[in-house]
Design a protein around this motif. Structure first.
Motif, PDB file in Angstrom:
ATOM      1  N   SER A   1      66.212   5.432  97.395  1.00 42.25           N
ATOM      2  CA  SER A   1      65.628   5.874  98.659  1.00 42.25           C
ATOM      3  C   SER A   1      65.439   7.380  98.735  1.00 42.25           C
ATOM      4  O   SER A   1      64.432   7.874  99.256  1.00 42.25           O
ATOM      5  CB  SER A   1      66.508   5.430  99.834  1.00 42.25           C
ATOM      6  OG  SER A   1      66.458   4.036 100.015  1.00 42.25           O
ATOM      7  N   GLU A   2      66.419   8.137  98.249  1.00 41.86           N
ATOM      8  CA  GLU A   2      66.368   9.596  98.361  1.00 41.86           C
ATOM      9  C   GLU A   2      65.622  10.180  97.160  1.00 41.86           C
ATOM     10  O   GLU A   2      66.200  10.376  96.087  1.00 41.86           O
ATOM     11  CB  GLU A   2      67.777  10.171  98.482  1.00 41.86           C
ATOM     12  CG  GLU A   2      68.439   9.847  99.811  1.00 41.86           C
ATOM     13  CD  GLU A   2      69.622  10.747 100.112  1.00 41.86           C
ATOM     14  OE1 GLU A   2      69.827  11.749  99.396  1.00 41.86           O
ATOM     15  OE2 GLU A   2      70.354  10.441 101.075  1.00 41.86           O
ATOM     16  N   ILE A   3      64.325  10.416  97.356  1.00 40.57           N
ATOM     17  CA  ILE A   3      63.458  10.920  96.289  1.00 40.57           C
ATOM     18  C   ILE A   3      62.771  12.194  96.775  1.00 40.57           C
ATOM     19  O   ILE A   3      62.011  12.167  97.761  1.00 40.57           O
ATOM     20  CB  ILE A   3      62.393   9.877  95.898  1.00 40.57           C
ATOM     21  CG1 ILE A   3      63.050   8.551  95.490  1.00 40.57           C
ATOM     22  CG2 ILE A   3      61.515  10.419  94.767  1.00 40.57           C
ATOM     23  CD1 ILE A   3      62.061   7.418  95.304  1.00 40.57           C
ATOM     24  N   GLU A   4      63.039  13.297  96.113  1.00 43.33           N
ATOM     25  CA  GLU A   4      62.381  14.567  96.432  1.00 43.33           C
ATOM     26  C   GLU A   4      61.196  14.768  95.485  1.00 43.33           C
ATOM     27  O   GLU A   4      61.253  14.367  94.314  1.00 43.33           O
ATOM     28  CB  GLU A   4      63.357  15.735  96.282  1.00 43.33           C
ATOM     29  CG  GLU A   4      64.518  15.704  97.260  1.00 43.33           C
ATOM     30  CD  GLU A   4      64.118  16.190  98.643  1.00 43.33           C
ATOM     31  OE1 GLU A   4      62.991  16.695  98.792  1.00 43.33           O
ATOM     32  OE2 GLU A   4      64.957  16.072  99.563  1.00 43.33           O
ATOM     33  N   ILE A   5      60.154  15.386  95.987  1.00 44.66           N
ATOM     34  CA  ILE A   5      58.947  15.585  95.181  1.00 44.66           C
ATOM     35  C   ILE A   5      58.531  17.050  95.178  1.00 44.66           C
ATOM     36  O   ILE A   5      58.437  17.680  96.241  1.00 44.66           O
ATOM     37  CB  ILE A   5      57.786  14.721  95.709  1.00 44.66           C
ATOM     38  CG1 ILE A   5      58.107  13.226  95.541  1.00 44.66           C
ATOM     39  CG2 ILE A   5      56.487  15.066  94.982  1.00 44.66           C
ATOM     40  CD1 ILE A   5      57.045  12.317  96.130  1.00 44.66           C
ATOM     41  N   PHE A   6      58.301  17.579  93.980  1.00 45.49           N
ATOM     42  CA  PHE A   6      57.738  18.926  93.819  1.00 45.49           C
ATOM     43  C   PHE A   6      56.341  18.773  93.241  1.00 45.49           C
ATOM     44  O   PHE A   6      56.161  18.139  92.191  1.00 45.49           O
ATOM     45  CB  PHE A   6      58.587  19.778  92.886  1.00 45.49           C
ATOM     46  CG  PHE A   6      57.967  21.127  92.587  1.00 45.49           C
ATOM     47  CD1 PHE A   6      58.310  22.230  93.342  1.00 45.49           C
ATOM     48  CD2 PHE A   6      57.033  21.271  91.570  1.00 45.49           C
ATOM     49  CE1 PHE A   6      57.720  23.468  93.086  1.00 45.49           C
ATOM     50  CE2 PHE A   6      56.444  22.507  91.311  1.00 45.49           C
ATOM     51  CZ  PHE A   6      56.795  23.608  92.073  1.00 45.49           C
ATOM     52  N   THR A   7      55.354  19.352  93.891  1.00 49.28           N
ATOM     53  CA  THR A   7      53.997  19.364  93.358  1.00 49.28           C
ATOM     54  C   THR A   7      53.506  20.803  93.294  1.00 49.28           C
ATOM     55  O   THR A   7      53.628  21.557  94.256  1.00 49.28           O
ATOM     56  CB  THR A   7      53.024  18.544  94.234  1.00 49.28           C
ATOM     57  OG1 THR A   7      53.042  19.052  95.573  1.00 49.28           O
ATOM     58  CG2 THR A   7      53.422  17.074  94.247  1.00 49.28           C
ATOM     59  N   GLY A   8      52.987  21.177  92.148  1.00 51.43           N
ATOM     60  CA  GLY A   8      52.434  22.517  91.986  1.00 51.43           C
ATOM     61  C   GLY A   8      50.937  22.431  91.716  1.00 51.43           C
ATOM     62  O   GLY A   8      50.481  21.534  91.006  1.00 51.43           O
ATOM     63  N   ARG A   9      50.194  23.341  92.301  1.00 56.76           N
ATOM     64  CA  ARG A   9      48.739  23.359  92.102  1.00 56.76           C
ATOM     65  C   ARG A   9      48.341  24.646  91.402  1.00 56.76           C
ATOM     66  O   ARG A   9      48.578  25.738  91.913  1.00 56.76           O
ATOM     67  CB  ARG A   9      48.018  23.233  93.436  1.00 56.76           C
ATOM     68  CG  ARG A   9      46.506  23.137  93.294  1.00 56.76           C
ATOM     69  CD  ARG A   9      45.846  22.928  94.643  1.00 56.76           C
ATOM     70  NE  ARG A   9      44.397  22.793  94.502  1.00 56.76           N
ATOM     71  CZ  ARG A   9      43.556  22.624  95.515  1.00 56.76           C
ATOM     72  NH1 ARG A   9      44.032  22.597  96.754  1.00 56.76           N
ATOM     73  NH2 ARG A   9      42.262  22.509  95.309  1.00 56.76           N
ATOM     74  N   LEU A  10      47.762  24.489  90.214  1.00 58.17           N
ATOM     75  CA  LEU A  10      47.320  25.654  89.448  1.00 58.17           C
ATOM     76  C   LEU A  10      45.853  25.940  89.759  1.00 58.17           C
ATOM     77  O   LEU A  10      45.114  25.057  90.201  1.00 58.17           O
ATOM     78  CB  LEU A  10      47.492  25.393  87.955  1.00 58.17           C
ATOM     79  CG  LEU A  10      48.868  24.872  87.502  1.00 58.17           C
ATOM     80  CD1 LEU A  10      48.896  24.744  85.986  1.00 58.17           C
ATOM     81  CD2 LEU A  10      49.987  25.783  87.987  1.00 58.17           C
ATOM     82  N   ILE A  11      45.466  27.163  89.499  1.00 55.77           N
ATOM     83  CA  ILE A  11      44.070  27.554  89.724  1.00 55.77           C
ATOM     84  C   ILE A  11      43.569  28.341  88.512  1.00 55.77           C
ATOM     85  O   ILE A  11      44.195  29.318  88.088  1.00 55.77           O
ATOM     86  CB  ILE A  11      43.938  28.419  90.996  1.00 55.77           C
ATOM     87  CG1 ILE A  11      44.415  27.632  92.229  1.00 55.77           C
ATOM     88  CG2 ILE A  11      42.482  28.863  91.192  1.00 55.77           C
ATOM     89  CD1 ILE A  11      44.409  28.435  93.512  1.00 55.77           C
ATOM     90  N   ASN A  12      42.477  27.885  87.917  1.00 52.41           N
ATOM     91  CA  ASN A  12      41.760  28.577  86.838  1.00 52.41           C
ATOM     92  C   ASN A  12      42.430  28.525  85.470  1.00 52.41           C
ATOM     93  O   ASN A  12      41.770  28.762  84.458  1.00 52.41           O
ATOM     94  CB  ASN A  12      41.508  30.050  87.194  1.00 52.41           C
ATOM     95  CG  ASN A  12      40.619  30.179  88.411  1.00 52.41           C
ATOM     96  OD1 ASN A  12      39.773  29.327  88.658  1.00 52.41           O
ATOM     97  ND2 ASN A  12      40.829  31.232  89.188  1.00 52.41           N
TER      98      ASN A  12
END
Length: 241
Positions: free
Chosen positions: A146-157
């Motif tokens: 149940s306890e799920i943390e999410i990291f999302t990174g967005r790169l550019i170029n």
């Protein structure tokens, strides 16, 4: 504490850098076991369903799969990493998750997973990080976590860490360190919270297993649920009665 890391690629790129930064707060006090895909799970699931119908030992890739599963069950924190490939998790990560279908709540979930914590680390050049994380979260949640943390990174170029602007590297580092600090402050001796949606999934599958076990007492999944006492009053997130 124990941490198991499943890396969705062997490439040591941006996702690898972010994972390394995340683990910095844990290294002094944690035993960390890492797997790199596809090296540590080199074969695709062939869809034979033997793991579900006949037992996990009948899978042709059991030697690889069960080693990883043992680490997952012994860990206090599960870390899953994957860059986004065509807006989804890597094929190697998907291959592993396919192999672990038998751990889904409708089949034979392990009670240890219901009270574990997990974190997913992913990034993408442009869009795709969220859908990549969703691929992984879908399986983890159906394992009972149940306890799920999410990291999302967005790169550019650019997709090479050294070629990112200093501003972007600082931003990503600050964000992943914040998540690391949050999770490293947790008392892992206390079990993770089991959310209502997880309990609802379990109770729905329980109804199905009750019917299947009644029709075929030798069906492996039904026998498993019966042995665990889940067809009666026991629940995987509570001590067995």
């Amino acid at each position: 504490m124990k941490i198991t890391v499943i890396n969705g690629t062997e490439k040591q790129g941006v996702t690898y850098r972010l994972k390394e930064i995340f683990l910095e707060n844990f290294r002094a006090n944690a035993e960390i076991t890492e797997y790199y895909l596809p090296k540590d799970c080199p074969a695709f699931c062939m869809g034979c369903a033997n793991c579900i119908l006949k037992g996990t030992h009948t899978c042709r890739d059991a030697a690889f799969i069960q080693k990883i599963v043992t680490s997952l069950l012994e860990s206090d924190l599960i870390v899953m990493t994957s860059p986004a490939y065509v807006m989804h998790a890597t094929g190697a990560m998907k291959a592993l998750l396919d192999h672990l279908a038998y751990l889904w709540i409708p089949h034979r979930p392990d009670p240890k997973l219901f009270t574990k914590r997990a974190v997913i680390i992913t990034q993408c050049l442009g869009a795709g990080a969220r859908s990549s994380a969703k691929d992984i979260k879908h399986s983890l949640s159906w394992w009972g976590i149940s306890e799920i943390e999410i990291f999302t990174g967005r790169l550019i170029n650019n997709m090479v860490w050294e070629n990112l602007t200093e501003k972007k590297r600082v931003s990503l580092t600050k964000k992943i360190k914040h998540l690391s600090e949050k999770l490293s402050a947790i008392d892992y001796k206390a079990p993770a919270r089991v959310k209502a949606i997880t309990k609802i999934k379990f109770l729905f599958c329980r109804k199905i297993q009750q019917s299947l076990h009644k029709d075929d007492p030798e069906y492996l999944d039904g026998k498993y649920w019966e042995e665990k006492g889940w067809l009666a009053k026991n629940r995987p997130w509570k001590k067995e009665r």
